[in-house]
Write an enzyme that holds these catalytic residues in place. Sequence first.
Site, mmCIF file in Angstrom:
data_model
loop_
_atom_site.group_PDB
_atom_site.id
_atom_site.type_symbol
_atom_site.label_atom_id
_atom_site.label_comp_id
_atom_site.label_asym_id
_atom_site.label_seq_id
_atom_site.Cartn_x
_atom_site.Cartn_y
_atom_site.Cartn_z
ATOM 1 N N LYS A 1 0.816 -1.216 0.000
ATOM 2 C CA LYS A 1 0.000 0.000 0.000
ATOM 3 C C LYS A 1 0.846 1.260 0.000
ATOM 4 C CE LYS A 1 -4.381 -1.616 1.830
ATOM 5 N NZ LYS A 1 -5.409 -1.512 2.846
ATOM 6 N N LYS B 1 -5.016 -10.494 -6.745
ATOM 7 C CA LYS B 1 -6.262 -10.822 -6.039
ATOM 8 C C LYS B 1 -7.377 -9.849 -6.439
ATOM 9 C CE LYS B 1 -5.913 -8.141 -1.899
ATOM 10 N NZ LYS B 1 -5.662 -7.857 -0.554
ATOM 11 N N LYS C 1 -10.850 -4.155 -4.126
ATOM 12 C CA LYS C 1 -11.619 -2.923 -4.302
ATOM 13 C C LYS C 1 -10.781 -1.853 -4.992
ATOM 14 C CE LYS C 1 -13.985 -3.568 0.109
ATOM 15 N NZ LYS C 1 -13.849 -3.283 1.546
HETATM 16 P P1 TYM Z 1 -10.920 -6.023 3.794
HETATM 17 O O1 TYM Z 1 -11.942 -4.971 4.015
HETATM 18 O O2 TYM Z 1 -9.869 -5.775 2.762
HETATM 19 O O3 TYM Z 1 -11.617 -7.406 3.430
HETATM 20 C C1 TYM Z 1 -12.647 -7.983 4.239
HETATM 21 C C2 TYM Z 1 -12.516 -9.491 4.216
HETATM 22 O O4 TYM Z 1 -12.561 -9.975 2.859
HETATM 23 C C3 TYM Z 1 -11.431 -10.798 2.601
HETATM 24 N N1 TYM Z 1 -11.028 -10.639 1.203
HETATM 25 C C4 TYM Z 1 -10.896 -11.658 0.344
HETATM 26 N N2 TYM Z 1 -11.082 -12.985 0.481
HETATM 27 C C5 TYM Z 1 -10.883 -13.759 -0.606
HETATM 28 N N3 TYM Z 1 -10.495 -13.260 -1.814
HETATM 29 C C6 TYM Z 1 -10.293 -11.941 -2.004
HETATM 30 N N4 TYM Z 1 -9.920 -11.463 -3.191
HETATM 31 C C7 TYM Z 1 -10.495 -11.069 -0.892
HETATM 32 N N5 TYM Z 1 -10.383 -9.729 -0.719
HETATM 33 C C8 TYM Z 1 -10.714 -9.494 0.564
HETATM 34 C C9 TYM Z 1 -10.350 -10.289 3.550
HETATM 35 O O5 TYM Z 1 -9.345 -11.259 3.770
HETATM 36 C C10 TYM Z 1 -11.151 -9.976 4.789
HETATM 37 O O6 TYM Z 1 -11.340 -11.138 5.566
HETATM 38 N N6 TYM Z 1 -7.819 -5.254 7.643
HETATM 39 C C11 TYM Z 1 -9.049 -5.917 7.242
HETATM 40 C C12 TYM Z 1 -10.238 -5.532 8.076
HETATM 41 C C13 TYM Z 1 -10.040 -5.779 9.531
HETATM 42 C C14 TYM Z 1 -10.122 -7.032 10.203
HETATM 43 C C15 TYM Z 1 -9.864 -6.737 11.570
HETATM 44 C C16 TYM Z 1 -10.342 -8.335 9.779
HETATM 45 C C17 TYM Z 1 -9.788 -4.822 10.451
HETATM 46 N N7 TYM Z 1 -9.677 -5.395 11.689
HETATM 47 C C18 TYM Z 1 -9.860 -7.743 12.534
HETATM 48 C C19 TYM Z 1 -10.331 -9.346 10.754
HETATM 49 C C20 TYM Z 1 -10.093 -9.034 12.112
HETATM 50 C C21 TYM Z 1 -9.355 -5.533 5.799
HETATM 51 O O7 TYM Z 1 -8.922 -4.519 5.313
HETATM 52 O O8 TYM Z 1 -10.218 -6.398 5.177
#
Ligand code: TYM
Length: 332
Positions: free
Chosen positions: A110, A193, A196
Amino acid sequence: MRVVSGIQPTGNPHLGNYLGAIKRWAEMQHETECLIFLADLHAITVYNDPAQLAATIREAAATLIACGIDPEKAILFNQARVPAHAELAWLLNCTARVGWLNRMTQFKEKSGKNREGVSVGLYAYPVLQAADVLLYQATHVPIGEDQKQHLELARDIATKFNADYGVELFTLPEPLIGDTAARIMSLRDGAAKMSKSDPSDMSRINLTDDSDTIAQKVRKAKTDPEPLPETLEGLDSRPEAKNLVGIYAALAGRETQEVLSEFAGQGFGAFKPALAELAIEALRPIRARLGELMAHPDEIDRILERGSGQAAMLARPTLAAAYQALGLPIGR
Ligand code: TYM
């Protein structure tokens, strides 16, 4: 067993978020206590238009409910309404090591070449994520593959805090990473992957895409000219084919091998329409429900307020115990 997981409320949730995380949360809420939150404090690590943020959070909450998260079963809330997250994150900043954060691949991706110009929050982001789960003594954290390293860091922080202060305060959380949908890839590039932040909207299926858009995106998805193989090994050097078969399996709730047995020998001319149909049918009710929910924004706010109150109650003892362990008693 207590499940905690979150999603950033910025950008459109896509099929990767749904299959890798949200759908699994919706299934788990029937079996165990779940806390599901919108990581709005994570969202502000990069600039977000304040006028839009509140609306985005509401829409993300509505999307989770439309995907099946039931606020009567799971505790649904947003981080900013539970100040204990930010508080514990500060305490844990003093346990986490700079060397640990320097190894975080998501920060490297990032920040890119702009390492000196990004916010301190972006750097400390994984410590806030550790606080998110440790605060509730989470035992299990369902996530996609890309969040695995952050969860390992949370375990390291918990272990060091417990050891440094001679307490058994923090539970070590286990990551729960799905088999078929751990890493859904871009429809345009089997090596990236689904995300967004990909500039091409054709790379992802958004949960808000209408049926025609979904059909078009699947039709244009990158593939190869070979027919589908009979076994998983046959997909090894075919990332795009592997991704589409994986998406099919995850949507249908079937094993990848079963899907291959059904489609072996057929080309994408036959497989893609079947996949498009499946995706359209899976997302249609979500889109319809989202439309209904967004007609009542006050109700969404009420749900988040109530969930945040419940989460704050659950967070209090652990936060107080963390202060206490550090020699800073605040009372209960
Ligand atoms: P975020 O918002 O990027 O994504 C949310 C969840 O979706 C999963 N994910 C995917 N799984 C499979 N294939 C993909 N292409 C894909 N893109 C996203 C992510 O692995 C995630 O589970 N930092 C985290 C949010 C967060 C969080 C936490 C998660 C903040 N605190 C505590 C778990 C526990 C994030 O940005 O996820």
